[in-house]
Scaffold this motif. Structure first.
Motif, PDB file in Angstrom:
ATOM      1  N   ASP A   1       0.819  -1.212   0.000  1.00 46.63           N
ATOM      2  CA  ASP A   1       0.000   0.000   0.000  1.00 46.63           C
ATOM      3  C   ASP A   1       0.856   1.266   0.000  1.00 46.63           C
ATOM      4  O   ASP A   1       0.495   2.266  -0.629  1.00 46.63           O
ATOM      5  N   ALA A   2       1.989   1.227   0.701  1.00 48.91           N
ATOM      6  CA  ALA A   2       2.849   2.414   0.763  1.00 48.91           C
ATOM      7  C   ALA A   2       3.406   2.751  -0.613  1.00 48.91           C
ATOM      8  O   ALA A   2       3.452   3.919  -1.018  1.00 48.91           O
ATOM      9  N   THR A   3       3.826   1.712  -1.357  1.00 49.02           N
ATOM     10  CA  THR A   3       4.355   1.948  -2.708  1.00 49.02           C
ATOM     11  C   THR A   3       3.269   2.460  -3.637  1.00 49.02           C
ATOM     12  O   THR A   3       3.491   3.385  -4.431  1.00 49.02           O
ATOM     13  N   ILE A   4       2.065   1.883  -3.538  1.00 43.46           N
ATOM     14  CA  ILE A   4       0.943   2.338  -4.373  1.00 43.46           C
ATOM     15  C   ILE A   4       0.629   3.795  -4.096  1.00 43.46           C
ATOM     16  O   ILE A   4       0.361   4.582  -5.008  1.00 43.46           O
ATOM     17  N   ALA A   5       0.673   4.179  -2.814  1.00 44.11           N
ATOM     18  CA  ALA A   5       0.406   5.574  -2.459  1.00 44.11           C
ATOM     19  C   ALA A   5       1.467   6.504  -3.029  1.00 44.11           C
ATOM     20  O   ALA A   5       1.165   7.625  -3.463  1.00 44.11           O
ATOM     21  N   LEU A   6       2.722   6.062  -3.042  1.00 40.41           N
ATOM     22  CA  LEU A   6       3.797   6.894  -3.595  1.00 40.41           C
ATOM     23  C   LEU A   6       3.654   7.043  -5.106  1.00 40.41           C
ATOM     24  O   LEU A   6       3.897   8.119  -5.659  1.00 40.41           O
ATOM     25  N   VAL A   7       3.251   5.964  -5.778  1.00 37.63           N
ATOM     26  CA  VAL A   7       3.099   6.030  -7.239  1.00 37.63           C
ATOM     27  C   VAL A   7       2.011   7.027  -7.619  1.00 37.63           C
ATOM     28  O   VAL A   7       2.124   7.768  -8.597  1.00 37.63           O
ATOM     29  N   GLY A   8       0.922   7.065  -6.836  1.00 37.00           N
ATOM     30  CA  GLY A   8      -0.128   8.065  -7.075  1.00 37.00           C
ATOM     31  C   GLY A   8      -1.220   7.579  -8.002  1.00 37.00           C
ATOM     32  O   GLY A   8      -1.672   6.443  -7.910  1.00 37.00           O
ATOM     33  N   GLU A   9      -1.611   8.433  -8.944  1.00 37.77           N
ATOM     34  CA  GLU A   9      -2.784   8.202  -9.781  1.00 37.77           C
ATOM     35  C   GLU A   9      -2.640   6.964 -10.657  1.00 37.77           C
ATOM     36  O   GLU A   9      -1.560   6.649 -11.149  1.00 37.77           O
ATOM     37  N   MET A  10      -3.749   6.277 -10.836  1.00 39.75           N
ATOM     38  CA  MET A  10      -3.774   5.060 -11.630  1.00 39.75           C
ATOM     39  C   MET A  10      -3.476   5.385 -13.094  1.00 39.75           C
ATOM     40  O   MET A  10      -3.899   6.424 -13.604  1.00 39.75           O
ATOM     41  N   PRO A  11      -2.738   4.506 -13.815  1.00 36.61           N
ATOM     42  CA  PRO A  11      -2.490   4.736 -15.247  1.00 36.61           C
ATOM     43  C   PRO A  11      -3.790   4.833 -16.041  1.00 36.61           C
ATOM     44  O   PRO A  11      -4.788   4.201 -15.692  1.00 36.61           O
ATOM     45  N   GLN A  12      -3.775   5.613 -17.105  1.00 36.57           N
ATOM     46  CA  GLN A  12      -4.972   5.828 -17.921  1.00 36.57           C
ATOM     47  C   GLN A  12      -5.016   4.930 -19.153  1.00 36.57           C
ATOM     48  O   GLN A  12      -5.907   5.081 -19.983  1.00 36.57           O
ATOM     49  N   GLY A  13      -4.056   4.014 -19.268  1.00 40.74           N
ATOM     50  CA  GLY A  13      -4.076   3.103 -20.415  1.00 40.74           C
ATOM     51  C   GLY A  13      -3.293   3.634 -21.597  1.00 40.74           C
ATOM     52  O   GLY A  13      -3.680   3.425 -22.752  1.00 40.74           O
ATOM     53  N   LYS A  14      -2.179   4.323 -21.330  1.00 43.59           N
ATOM     54  CA  LYS A  14      -1.315   4.826 -22.393  1.00 43.59           C
ATOM     55  C   LYS A  14      -0.084   3.926 -22.497  1.00 43.59           C
ATOM     56  O   LYS A  14       0.105   2.986 -21.749  1.00 43.59           O
ATOM     57  N   GLY A  15       0.785   4.222 -23.442  1.00 43.40           N
ATOM     58  CA  GLY A  15       2.032   3.491 -23.581  1.00 43.40           C
ATOM     59  C   GLY A  15       1.824   2.018 -23.840  1.00 43.40           C
ATOM     60  O   GLY A  15       0.947   1.602 -24.599  1.00 43.40           O
ATOM     61  N   LEU A  16       2.642   1.178 -23.154  1.00 44.00           N
ATOM     62  CA  LEU A  16       2.602  -0.260 -23.383  1.00 44.00           C
ATOM     63  C   LEU A  16       1.273  -0.864 -22.905  1.00 44.00           C
ATOM     64  O   LEU A  16       0.758  -1.800 -23.514  1.00 44.00           O
ATOM     65  N   LEU A  17       0.712  -0.323 -21.814  1.00 47.10           N
ATOM     66  CA  LEU A  17      -0.584  -0.820 -21.353  1.00 47.10           C
ATOM     67  C   LEU A  17      -1.665  -0.541 -22.391  1.00 47.10           C
ATOM     68  O   LEU A  17      -2.561  -1.350 -22.604  1.00 47.10           O
ATOM     69  N   GLY A  18      -1.575   0.614 -23.017  1.00 48.79           N
ATOM     70  CA  GLY A  18      -2.551   0.962 -24.042  1.00 48.79           C
ATOM     71  C   GLY A  18      -2.391   0.149 -25.309  1.00 48.79           C
ATOM     72  O   GLY A  18      -3.347   0.003 -26.077  1.00 48.79           O
ATOM     73  N   ALA A  19      -1.181  -0.402 -25.547  1.00 47.45           N
ATOM     74  CA  ALA A  19      -0.952  -1.196 -26.757  1.00 47.45           C
ATOM     75  C   ALA A  19      -1.850  -2.423 -26.771  1.00 47.45           C
ATOM     76  O   ALA A  19      -2.389  -2.813 -27.817  1.00 47.45           O
ATOM     77  N   LEU A  20      -2.020  -3.048 -25.599  1.00 48.63           N
ATOM     78  CA  LEU A  20      -2.890  -4.213 -25.534  1.00 48.63           C
ATOM     79  C   LEU A  20      -4.355  -3.836 -25.666  1.00 48.63           C
ATOM     80  O   LEU A  20      -5.174  -4.642 -26.094  1.00 48.63           O
TER      81      LEU A  20
ATOM     82  N   SER B   1       6.332   3.927 -22.368  1.00 46.88           N
ATOM     83  CA  SER B   1       6.428   5.361 -22.030  1.00 46.88           C
ATOM     84  C   SER B   1       7.096   5.579 -20.690  1.00 46.88           C
ATOM     85  O   SER B   1       7.012   6.664 -20.111  1.00 46.88           O
ATOM     86  N   GLY B   2       7.753   4.542 -20.160  1.00 43.49           N
ATOM     87  CA  GLY B   2       8.464   4.696 -18.891  1.00 43.49           C
ATOM     88  C   GLY B   2       7.538   4.559 -17.699  1.00 43.49           C
ATOM     89  O   GLY B   2       6.353   4.255 -17.825  1.00 43.49           O
ATOM     90  N   PHE B   3       8.115   4.769 -16.507  1.00 47.47           N
ATOM     91  CA  PHE B   3       7.372   4.620 -15.264  1.00 47.47           C
ATOM     92  C   PHE B   3       7.357   5.941 -14.510  1.00 47.47           C
ATOM     93  O   PHE B   3       8.301   6.740 -14.607  1.00 47.47           O
ATOM     94  N   PRO B   4       6.298   6.188 -13.729  1.00 42.62           N
ATOM     95  CA  PRO B   4       6.281   7.408 -12.913  1.00 42.62           C
ATOM     96  C   PRO B   4       7.291   7.318 -11.777  1.00 42.62           C
ATOM     97  O   PRO B   4       7.841   6.254 -11.490  1.00 42.62           O
ATOM     98  N   ALA B   5       7.523   8.456 -11.146  1.00 45.14           N
ATOM     99  CA  ALA B   5       8.460   8.494 -10.018  1.00 45.14           C
ATOM    100  C   ALA B   5       7.976   7.566  -8.909  1.00 45.14           C
ATOM    101  O   ALA B   5       6.769   7.392  -8.708  1.00 45.14           O
ATOM    102  N   ASP B   6       8.935   6.983  -8.199  1.00 45.87           N
ATOM    103  CA  ASP B   6       8.668   6.079  -7.063  1.00 45.87           C
ATOM    104  C   ASP B   6       8.058   4.752  -7.492  1.00 45.87           C
ATOM    105  O   ASP B   6       7.665   3.943  -6.637  1.00 45.87           O
ATOM    106  N   HIS B   7       7.982   4.488  -8.810  1.00 47.26           N
ATOM    107  CA  HIS B   7       7.464   3.205  -9.283  1.00 47.26           C
ATOM    108  C   HIS B   7       8.587   2.175  -9.241  1.00 47.26           C
ATOM    109  O   HIS B   7       9.719   2.455  -9.615  1.00 47.26           O
ATOM    110  N   PRO B   8       8.325   0.942  -8.773  1.00 42.44           N
ATOM    111  CA  PRO B   8       9.388  -0.084  -8.746  1.00 42.44           C
ATOM    112  C   PRO B   8       9.925  -0.349 -10.155  1.00 42.44           C
ATOM    113  O   PRO B   8       9.157  -0.343 -11.124  1.00 42.44           O
TER     114      PRO B   8
END
Length: 565
Positions: free
Chosen positions: A96-115, A134-141
């Protein structure tokens, strides 16, 4: 030695070939064992997924099983919305701490949007090597290897299963095949969970519909509209439920009742029928789904906290008399076809409840009028007759008294006659229905007297007398003018004359309709109220009549307004 060398090589050859065959057999056995384990895992997965019918639990279980089967470090399930973005993202592997640091949920762009754009399996040794990444947001593993497969429910792509960071270094073709088998099983499990959820949803609505129908049938005297709106709010998981009625002009919708967020601010709020989604439901007589009230004109004043909504026409009488408005908070799931179907069923109950309430009001009004008629009959048959008899007796007594005493008794007889006239006027007022618009002159004047007395709150009530067939001689135009004259005259007396008594006489005789207002106040003098009487003179002259303002014989003022009928 050269003679013995070929024999030695021949002796070694079969051993070497045997080792190779044995190694191949061991490798095949390992492969078969792994396949057997994976087949057994798939059977277990199939039992786990298909035995659970809660959709949220099924979605998370799919991700957890996917991470376990292909030995991934992280996993996620992306649920696709109608606009081809990610509506929901369920993650496994991050706390949960890592999820909170990552912040807002992805909107389906980049590689996730490819599928999402191309629902085909994607397997990568390095995520960063793919041009679509399209890379990862800050604090993302940090993540390296990637495996993504679509999940189909029948022919529709429901979402995608994302798996990253294989514990074996990178994902294999076997891992991809296993993930696809899991996705196929997941599609069946999601379809079953959806059907179960839908059956529970419809069962709850059907139970509520049956309950409200039973209430409407059993109890005709209670008001059920508030209860119905509360049930709709709870069943639809809504923040606000309101009923808007079409105005008498048919151009506006007026909020009649609301429950939920901000309901107290919406009393008597109105908005035009044209150009609004609520108005469209009235015009087309069809329910309307609104994905977002901020993006589409909902009808009433824009409310930033409201999001998805639906408006359903409500029948009142022979046509559509209003709409049922159901809205959720901003960011909530949009309403679907099943919500609209159930809401439409409830709208018919709302219509019945409204008609019942109006019918109940009519019955109460009829009962009140009947009681008033009884009181009026008693006043006429008993009180007036006794007063009349008393007046006759006093006249007989006055004839036997000295002149001075007889004059005093005669004055009391005149008061009795005036009281009889006032009681007759009260009888007429009791027999009229104040909730029904009246157009005859007599009723219009009485309404004005009631209104002036209430608004000024001085406690001074004019004594009203009608002489002659005033209702027959006054047409609609003359009735409006007489009403305006009475309103102006009484308002002036109340505000400026400082009077204790006011007499209003409306008479119709010899082709003339006359309004006389007499008070015992300060008299006309040079009062500034005279400037407000110019319009009364103009109304009289417009009918070819006359207007006079005179000192009253006993002090005060007498206004006489007379026009030909």
């Amino acid at each position: 030695m050269p003679h013995h060398a070929p024999a030695q090589a021949s002796a070694l050859g079969p051993d070497f070939e045997f080792d190779q065959v044995l190694a191949q057999l061991v490798e095949r056995a390992d492969h078969m064992q792994r396949s057997h384990h994976r087949l057994r895992d798939l059977i277990r997965v199939n039992n786990d997924l298909t035995s659970n019918l809660d959709l949220e639990t099924v979605l998370r279980k799919i991700v957890e099983i996917g991470v376990e089967l292909v030995h991934a470090e992280y996993g996620a399930m992306g649920v696709i919305a109608d606009d081809n973005t990610l509506e929901q993202l369920i993650t496994v592997g991050m706390d949960d701490a890592t999820i909170a640091l990552v912040g807002e949920m992805p909107q389906g762009k980049g590689l996730l949007g490819a599928l999402i754009d191309d629902p085909s399996p994607v397997r990568l040794a390095e995520i960063s090597d793919d041009a679509r990444s399209s890379g990862f947001p800050a604090d993302h593993p940090p993540m390296r290897s990637f495996l993504g497969v679509p999940i189909r429910v029948r022919e529709q792509v429901y979402g995608n299963l994302y798996l990253t960071d294989s514990r074996n270094g990178e994902f294999t073709a076997d891992d991809e095949e296993l993930a696809q088998s899991l996705a196929a099983t997941a599609g069946i499990a999601i379809a079953n969970a959806r059907l179960f959820e839908d059956s529970l949803y419809r069962e709850n609505w059907a139970s509520a519909l049956a309950e409200t129908a039973r209430l409407l049938i059993q109890d005709d005297d209670e008001e059920h509209l508030g209860f119905l709106m509360g049930r709709v709010k709870d069943l639809a998981d809504a923040a606000l439920v309101a009923i808007a009625r079409v105005s008498s002009s048919g151009e506006d919708l007026i909020i009649d009742r609301a429950v939920g967020a901000g309901a107290e601010e919406m009393g008597a709020m109105s908005f035009p029928v044209d150009g609004s989604a609520s108005g469209e439901a009235v015009r087309t007589r069809q329910p309307v789904l609104i994905p977002d009230t901020c993006a589409q004109d909902f009808g009433f004043a824009q409310r930033s906290e409201l999001g998805p909504a639906m408006t359903i026409p409500v029948a009142m009488g022979s046509g559509v008399g209003g709409v049922l408005i159901v809205a959720r908070l901003h960011g909530s799931p949009v309403f679907g076809v099943r919500d609209l179907d159930m809401g439409t069923s409830f709208a018919s109950h709302v219509s019945v409840s409204i008609e019942r309430a109006e019918s109940r009001m009519v019955r109460q009004r009829v009962a009140l009028l009947e009681e008033r008629s009884r009181i009026a009959r008693d006043l006429h048959d008993h009180v007036i007759q006794r007063l009349y008899a008393t007046g006759l007796s006093l006249q007989a007594v006055a004839m036997k008294l000295p002149a001075e005493a007889a004059e005093d008794v005669t004055g009391q007889i005149r008061e009795i006659d005036a009281s009889i006239a006032q009681i007759r006027q009260s009888i007429f007022a009791l027999n009229r229905d104040s909730q029904v618009t009246t157009v005859n002159l007599r009723a219009r004047v009485l309404e004005i007297v009631d209104r002036v007395e209430t608004q000024e709150a001085t406690g001074l009530r004019p004594r009203v007398t009608f002489l002659g067939p005033v209702d027959l001689m006054a047409d609609a135009t003359l009735t409006d003018d007489v009403a305006a004259v009475v309103t102006e005259a009484l308002a002036n007396v109340q505000r400026h004359a400082d009077a204790q008594k006011v007499d209003l006489v409306i008479s119709a005789a010899a082709g003339q309709v006359t309004v006389e207002v007499t008070d015992d106040g300060t008299g006309p003098g040079a009062s500034p109220r005279l400037s407000g009487l110019a319009n009364l003179r103009a109304r009289a002259e417009g009918h070819g009549g006359s207007f006079e303002l005179l000192p009253a014989s006993g002090g005060g003022t007498q206004m006489i307004w007379s026009v030909p009928a």
